[in-house]
Write an enzyme that holds these catalytic residues in place. Sequence first.
Site, PDB file in Angstrom:
ATOM      1  N   SER A 148       0.853  -1.186   0.000  1.00  0.00           N
ATOM      2  CA  SER A 148       0.000   0.000   0.000  1.00  0.00           C
ATOM      3  C   SER A 148       0.888   1.234   0.000  1.00  0.00           C
ATOM      4  CB  SER A 148      -0.895   0.007   1.241  1.00  0.00           C
ATOM      5  OG  SER A 148      -1.509   1.271   1.411  1.00  0.00           O
ATOM      6  N   TYR A 161      -0.983  -0.368  10.179  1.00  0.00           N
ATOM      7  CA  TYR A 161      -1.077  -0.820   8.791  1.00  0.00           C
ATOM      8  C   TYR A 161       0.149  -0.373   8.002  1.00  0.00           C
ATOM      9  CZ  TYR A 161      -3.173  -1.347   4.097  1.00  0.00           C
ATOM     10  OH  TYR A 161      -3.449  -1.679   2.793  1.00  0.00           O
ATOM     11  N   LYS A 165       2.835  -2.885   6.272  1.00  0.00           N
ATOM     12  CA  LYS A 165       3.088  -2.875   4.828  1.00  0.00           C
ATOM     13  C   LYS A 165       4.527  -2.466   4.515  1.00  0.00           C
ATOM     14  CE  LYS A 165      -0.940  -4.160   3.183  1.00  0.00           C
ATOM     15  NZ  LYS A 165      -1.108  -5.481   2.521  1.00  0.00           N
TER      16      LYS A 165
END
Length: 252
Positions: A148, A161, A165
């Site tokens: 991402s 997150y 990632k």
Amino acid sequence: MSTWTFDFTDRKIVITGGSRGLGFQMARAFSSLGADVAIASRRLAACEDAAAVITAETGGTVRPYALHVADWEQCTRFAQTVWDDMGGVDVLVNNAGSSPLYDSISGISEELYDKVIGLNLKGPFRLAALLGEKMAEAGGGAIVNISSIASLHPRPATVPYSAAKAGLNATTTALAHAYGPSVRVNCVVPGTFLTDVSHHWDEEAFTERAQTFAAKRGGEPEEVVGAVLYLASSLASYTTGALLTVDGGASS
């Protein structure tokens, strides 16, 4: 002689998070190009429904599996099961992921943090490690991790997150060296895509934010497919350890 086409006839493709969103579009594309596809997610029924839809459309074999990617032991068992069922794996697409909302950074619970790390980093690592090793022993293959732009441009709303990632990006590079030259390991870095999750967004606020993107809009789920097909194909034979950004120019 090189073949300048995407031909996955009889290739064995495994896609996590393949029952909906970006993963579903990837599965459709690989199946339409002749691949034997396995899709996995926590909900077996969702995978069965998705497999039936794709098979009706393409006539190809799509195998549904239940898998909680954040569970180390489930990943271990799944890697062996899907390898045996398919008679080997040519391509693994680590697509499953999630970025839960939270009220404040200090309010992030240990449970939420571990869940995000498990789904977005720990599980993909375990699957890539096991299937990458098997691919190398069998003579080659490709792994495509789905990261991402939050990994490259972290924000307060995506702390766990983004960290997970970013770890997946690092894992991609490390495994490219570990399993090269026969197994290529690359990463697609998507921006904002209009999956089912986007139905819960503030549409007006997103439309305004999208004006800062070069493309002036969010991506449609099928628009990630070309990057994944490229990295999984022989056309990317000299591409490994790479991060390929697909974000409509949002981060440029």
